[in-house]
Design an enzyme around this catalytic site. Structure first.
Site, short mmCIF file in Angstrom:
data_model
loop_
_atom_site.label_atom_id
_atom_site.label_comp_id
_atom_site.label_asym_id
_atom_site.label_seq_id
_atom_site.Cartn_x
_atom_site.Cartn_y
_atom_site.Cartn_z
N ARG A 1 0.93 -1.36 0.03
CA ARG A 1 0.06 0.19 0.14
C ARG A 1 0.56 1.23 0.07
O ARG A 1 2.02 1.40 0.80
CB ARG A 1 -0.89 0.03 1.17
CG ARG A 1 -1.97 -1.00 1.45
CD ARG A 1 -2.53 -0.81 2.80
NE ARG A 1 -3.09 -2.32 3.27
CZ ARG A 1 -4.41 -2.44 3.37
NH1 ARG A 1 -5.10 -1.36 2.92
NH2 ARG A 1 -4.65 -3.34 3.89
N GLY B 1 -7.45 7.26 -1.62
CA GLY B 1 -7.86 6.81 -2.88
C GLY B 1 -7.03 7.30 -4.05
O GLY B 1 -7.16 7.00 -5.19
N MET C 1 -3.75 6.78 -4.69
CA MET C 1 -2.56 6.02 -5.17
C MET C 1 -2.97 4.61 -4.62
O MET C 1 -4.04 4.25 -4.61
CB MET C 1 -1.26 6.37 -4.54
CG MET C 1 -0.66 7.72 -5.14
SD MET C 1 0.86 8.08 -4.09
CE MET C 1 -0.09 8.32 -2.49
N ARG D 1 -5.34 6.86 11.37
CA ARG D 1 -5.12 8.25 10.93
C ARG D 1 -6.02 9.15 11.50
O ARG D 1 -7.22 8.97 11.70
CB ARG D 1 -4.93 8.47 9.58
CG ARG D 1 -6.36 8.21 8.79
CD ARG D 1 -6.22 8.22 7.40
NE ARG D 1 -7.35 7.78 6.58
CZ ARG D 1 -7.43 7.41 5.24
NH1 ARG D 1 -6.23 7.25 4.61
NH2 ARG D 1 -8.66 6.98 4.70
N ARG E 1 -15.51 52.11 2.95
CA ARG E 1 -15.40 52.49 1.62
C ARG E 1 -16.37 53.55 1.25
O ARG E 1 -17.47 53.23 0.98
CB ARG E 1 -15.19 51.40 0.46
CG ARG E 1 -14.35 50.64 0.52
CD ARG E 1 -14.19 49.49 -0.38
NE ARG E 1 -13.04 48.69 -0.90
CZ ARG E 1 -12.95 47.60 -0.40
NH1 ARG E 1 -13.61 46.63 0.48
NH2 ARG E 1 -11.74 46.76 -0.87
N GLU F 1 -0.75 52.12 -0.76
CA GLU F 1 -1.21 51.07 -1.84
C GLU F 1 -0.57 51.37 -3.07
O GLU F 1 -0.79 50.76 -4.07
CB GLU F 1 -2.67 50.97 -2.14
CG GLU F 1 -3.48 52.47 -2.17
CD GLU F 1 -4.95 52.34 -2.09
OE1 GLU F 1 -5.49 51.23 -2.30
OE2 GLU F 1 -5.38 53.57 -1.91
N SER G 1 -2.75 52.28 6.56
CA SER G 1 -3.47 51.02 6.06
C SER G 1 -3.08 50.54 4.62
O SER G 1 -3.05 51.29 3.74
CB SER G 1 -4.87 51.31 6.20
OG SER G 1 -5.58 49.79 5.87
N ASN H 1 -4.82 45.39 -2.25
CA ASN H 1 -5.44 45.14 -3.41
C ASN H 1 -4.63 45.96 -4.66
O ASN H 1 -4.26 45.48 -5.73
CB ASN H 1 -6.57 45.44 -3.61
CG ASN H 1 -7.73 44.43 -2.58
OD1 ASN H 1 -7.25 43.75 -2.42
ND2 ASN H 1 -8.77 45.03 -2.28
N TYR I 1 -3.26 45.59 12.90
CA TYR I 1 -4.48 44.75 12.72
C TYR I 1 -4.48 44.39 11.20
O TYR I 1 -3.89 44.96 10.38
CB TYR I 1 -5.77 45.72 12.98
CG TYR I 1 -5.92 46.94 12.38
CD1 TYR I 1 -6.77 46.61 11.16
CD2 TYR I 1 -5.31 48.12 12.64
CE1 TYR I 1 -6.89 47.95 10.28
CE2 TYR I 1 -5.62 48.99 11.75
CZ TYR I 1 -6.22 49.11 10.77
OH TYR I 1 -6.53 50.18 10.01
C1 PEP Z 1 -6.83 48.04 -1.75
O1 PEP Z 1 -6.44 48.55 -2.71
O2 PEP Z 1 -6.27 47.12 -1.11
C2 PEP Z 1 -8.05 48.44 -0.96
C3 PEP Z 1 -8.36 48.11 0.24
O3 PEP Z 1 -8.68 49.41 -1.67
P1 PEP Z 1 -9.67 49.17 -2.92
O4 PEP Z 1 -10.25 47.72 -2.77
O5 PEP Z 1 -10.96 50.04 -2.55
O6 PEP Z 1 -9.06 49.78 -4.03
MG MG Z 2 -7.29 50.62 -3.25
#
Ligand code: PEP
Ligand code: MG
Length: 872
Positions: free
Chosen positions: A93, A102, A104, A334, A558, A742, A761, A765, A848
């Site tokens: 085995r 499942g 192998m 397991r 936002r 950002e 902050s 994104n 945070y």
């Molecule tokens: C970001 O850019 O991470 C952000 C929180 O702002 P938004 O997504 O509103 O552009």
């Molecule tokens: Mg942004």
């Protein structure tokens, strides 16, 4: 010299890297004195070495295997190949470090051939011996040569028909004839079954090694993020036979219920059956409780062993066992896979039983499973049979069915008729918000994990599958096509926001209600956490959800989301398209009223918790209509000429809006908007202050690249605030003005920005977008290829890119804290809620993380786990 093989006595549970999970646990159970048939484990290292250098098997490993088999013969007093009438048969085995059920291969009854089958028939009985032999021929053909197992079943059925008897009633000549037919299947595939048991074993071991790289194993590993370079161990173990007679059997049992977590044995068994029969589903197994009636002593023994194992591993066990002529053997144990609900209950119960500590309980529950406790899931059995339609990105968890609609307006109409709708769009835009709110789920054919649809849906806790490129959506024809299939408005689909899969028709869902248990675990989480968890939210409903989920404040409100409703978007449009100062003022006054009321309610909801309000961020044209019908309608509302309006809208379009006139750039060119927003914040704050609420507004400016941008905006905001205090006869109270980080330039000049900012902050994104140069809305189109070609192993918009984006963050934090050692620094991009990124955020010492409300519970747990892992 490298040791390639370990007998079960030599190994231990700690060595699971080398021996795989199964091998390590077999060794551990042998030490615990459990009835484990003897055997040995060929290490994962051997597998890796063999896959790189196939000649290693003949040159070195073969000899080791031979020695290990000889030892096994000594231990059992049976023989694997000689004339000794007590036959040793073995199972082979696979067993990797992480269990891959499942995926192998396994071969049972190795060591039989024409002659030894006859011997076994003499030693036991004819039916049993040939049953074992046939199974061997079938499994060996499948695993070693890839010959379809079904062919053997067909052969058996045809032969039974010809003989007009069931196989159990065959005489020796018939059994042998059937074996010959089986072997003909080998020759038809130009293969041969090795008569020599050792040759069988060698071939089986190599086949198991190779099965590490079979397609399904690779896919499984990718899905579960198991590295491809671990290799599998191979366990060779003396066979015990559940198919000996009616006092024998085989089964699988969990020490607790893996669906609910109840502390009760949960399993099933089959009498007169071997290994695979229970899982194969040919016969229906009996529930484990039935064993109590049939073989009370065996049942009692099993209970005792189950308890020993659970107490030893301090976790729920998934145990395989075999009974041979009334004697119980344990073949595997397991940690059992379980649902989120069971995982939570088991962890809490084990703390109550004194088996594990609170800290261990916190580490036992996967943060990613938490979403299943707060969102519905599809019933598993229904999902197995559901007609699959397409796959997109699992943008927001949940499971929902409903009628397809293609516009937000239709969503509202059909919703008003009391029906469930799924909004299917190419992409969503702010104008769709009301339709999104009433939809059970949202599906888009374009856009990634941080697209509008994804972010808004997560915020609302609505199920969403984004970027489902297989779907072609025609709003005009009210249809969606997927390959040759066309679905129309009103057709039912089901959307699984956990997997990103979409199905046709309606599927039943279940909501696992387990909030009390969850609260209890999360209260422990908060006790050990280093990072705080806040939420991204801007409506009273979302804020309330976030606070109920235990958010310690709001990391990002936002404000553009507050302009989405029909009435507000009209005023926003009036403002953007104003031709006169008077018109501008009129729009601003109305927006001010809306915002003031909003902020008043929001501050009331969060009470004394911090709330960071971010000033307007997106480019203006995002608020404007696109199609001509809508432009005409807007022109009539605003009392403007449609042609001029169309021209104006056109003039506001930008080539690269994400890099364009947005964020603080708008704040610099159109200060009146930020002033209006600040006024709304302070009017409501002053009112609440006068009503006795402790309040400290925090205003955040987006998309800052340069200290001077922030200084410029801050200057007019501060002036405006001071004027407001005066105007309302209010003694100034504290407030803060901070910045989003950002842009890469903001990271690299963070020491300068820190001089102006009261807090930071990270908008990860945009920071990810700007660092990679990947559009956050379009990455869905090519990330698949990037993953296939191993260029990216994950989507950096979902999980932090530690090497690039993370490094910029580290630099920014270090520079900023040289200027302000106690600067509060948060993360409010989507990765802030990603449990697998949180340890990194703790490491770079942010204050945070902030995420959408429904991700708060998982983030609280992840934060606690990160804290415990640094402690340990
Ligand atoms: C970001 O850019 O991470 C952000 C929180 O702002 P938004 O997504 O509103 O552009
Ligand atoms: Mg942004």
């Amino acid at each position: 010299m490298t040791k390639w093989i370990y007998s079960f006595e030599e190994g231990s549970a700690k060595a699971n890297d080398l021996l795989g999970g199964k091998g390590a646990n077999l060794a551990e159970m042998s030490h615990l004195g459990l009835p484990v048939p003897p055997g040995f484990t060929i290490t994962t290292k051997s597998c890796i070495h063999y896959l790189d250098h196939p000649d290693f098997f003949d040159s070195s490993l073969k000899e080791e295997v031979l020695k290990a088999v000889a030892q096994l013969e000594d231990k059992t007093g049976k023989s694997f190949s000689g004339e000794n009438p007590h036959l040793l048969l073995v199972s082979v085995r696979s067993g990797a470090k992480f269990s891959m059920p499942g995926m192998m291969d396994t071969i049972l009854n190795l060591g039989l051939n024409d002659q030894r089958a006859q011997l076994l028939a003499k030693e036991t009985n004819l039916d049993f011996a040939y049953n074992c032999y046939r199974r061997l021929l079938q499994m060996f053909a499948d695993v070693v040569y890839g010959i379809d197992k079904g062919l053997f079943d067909d052969q058996l059925a045809a032969f039974e028909q010809k003989q007009n008897k069931k196989v159990h009633d065959f005489d020796l000549a018939q059994q042998q004839k059937l074996i010959q037919h089986y072997k003909t299947l080998y020759s038809k595939h130009k293969q041969e079954f090795p008569e020599n048991p050792h040759e069988q074993l060698y071939a089986a071991i190599q086949a198991v090694f190779k099965s590490w790289n079979n397609k399904r194993a690779r896919i499984y590993r990718e899905l579960h993020q198991i590295p491809h370079d671990l290799g599998t161990a191979v366990n060779v173990q003396a066979m015990v036979f559940g198919n000996s007679d009616q006092t024998s059997g085989t089964g699988v049992c969990f020490t607790r219920n893996p669906a609910t977590g109840e502390a009760e044995l949960f399993g099933e068994f089959l009498l007169h059956a071997q290994g695979e029969d229970v899982v194969a589903g040919v016969r229906t197994p009996e529930p484990i409780a039935a064993l109590k009636e049939i073989q009370p002593e065996t049942y009692q023994a099993f209970r005792d062993y189950a308890k020993i194992l659970e107490n030893h591993y301090k976790d729920m066990q998934d145990i395989e066992f075999t009974i041979e002529k009334g004697k119980l053997y344990i073949l595997q144990t397991r940690n059992g896979k379980r649902t989120a609900k069971a995982s939570l209950k088991i962890a809490l119960d084990m703390v109550d039983q004194g088996l594990i500590s609170k800290e261990e309980a916190l580490l036992r529950v996967a943060p990613s499973s938490i979403s299943q406790l707060i969102h519905p899931v599809f019933e598993e059995t229904a999902l197995e049979k559901a007609p699959f339609l397409a796959q997109g990105l699992p943008a927001s968890p949940g499971a929902a069915s409903g009628q397809i609609v293609f516009t937000a307006d239709r969503a509202k109409e059909i919703h008003q008729e009391g029906k469930k709708v799924i909004l299917v769009r190419q992409e969503t835009s702010p104008e769709d918000i009301e339709g999104m709110i009433v939809s059970q789920a949202i599906v888009t054919s374009q856009g990634g994990m941080t697209s509008h649809a994804a972010v808004v849906a997560r915020g609302m806790g609505t199920c969403c599958v984004a970027g489902c490129g297989e779907l072609t959506i025609s709003e005009e024809n009210k249809s969606l096509s997927c390959g040759s299939l066309v679905l129309r408005e009103g057709d039912l689909i089901s959307v699984d926001g956990y997997s990103g899969r979409i199905y046709r028709g309606e599927l039943p869902t279940v909501l696992v209600e387990n909030n009390q248990d969850l609260q209890r675990l999360l209260a422990w989480a908060d006790e050990v956490a280093i990072l705080q968890v806040r939420a991204n939210a801007e409506t009273v409903k979302d804020l309330t959800t976030a606070m109920n989920f235990g958010a310690k404040g709001v990391g990002l409100a936002r404000t553009e989301h507050m302009f989405f409703g029909q009435e507000r978007i009209l005023e926003m449009r009036r403002l953007i398209l104003a031709d006169s100062e008077e018109e501008t003022k009129e729009a601003l006054t109305r927006l001010l009223d809306f915002q003031e009321e909003d902020f008043y309610q929001m501050f009331q909801t969060v009470q004394d918790k911090p709330m960071i309000v971010r000033l307007l961020d997106p480019p203006m044209h995002e608020f404007l209509p696109k199609d001509s019908q809508e432009i005409v309608a807007l022109a009539s509302k605003l009392k403007k000429s449609p042609d001029k309006l169309a021209e104006r809208i056109e003039s506001l379009q930008e080539s690269n809006p994400m890099l364009g006139h947005r964020g603080c750039r708008l704040g610099i060119s159109k200060p009146e908007i930020y002033k209006m927003q600040t006024e709304a914040i302070f009017r409501s704050a002053i009112k609440l202050h006068q009503e006795g609420q402790q309040i400290k507004p925090e205003i955040m400016v987006p998309l800052i690249a340069d200290q001077k941008e922030l200084a410029c905006i801050k200057e007019y905001l501060v002036q405006h605030i001071e004027q407001l205090f005066k105007q309302y006869g209010q003694e100034p109270f504290p407030y803060e003005i901070g910045t989003m980080i950002e842009l890469p330039r903001a990271c690299l000049t963070a020491d300068k920005l820190a001089q102006e900012a009261d807090f930071f902050s990270f908008g990860t994104n945009d920071l990810t977008q700007m660092t990679y140069g990947f559009s956050r809305d379009d990455i869905g189109k090519f990330i698949g290829q990037y993953k296939d070609k191993d260029i990216l192993s994950f989507d950096p918009f979902q999980k932090i890119d530690r090497e690039g984006v993370g490094e910029l963050m580290r630099i920014a934090i270090s520079k900023a804290r040289q200027v302000k050692p106690n600067l509060t620094i948060g993360i409010c991009g989507e990765v802030g809620g990603d449990p697998s990124s949180i340890a990194f955020f703790q490491d770079i010492q942010v204050t945070y993380v902030s995420c959408s409300p429904y991700r708060v519970p998982a983030a609280r747990l992840a934060v606690a786990q990160a804290a415990l892992q640094t402690k340990n």
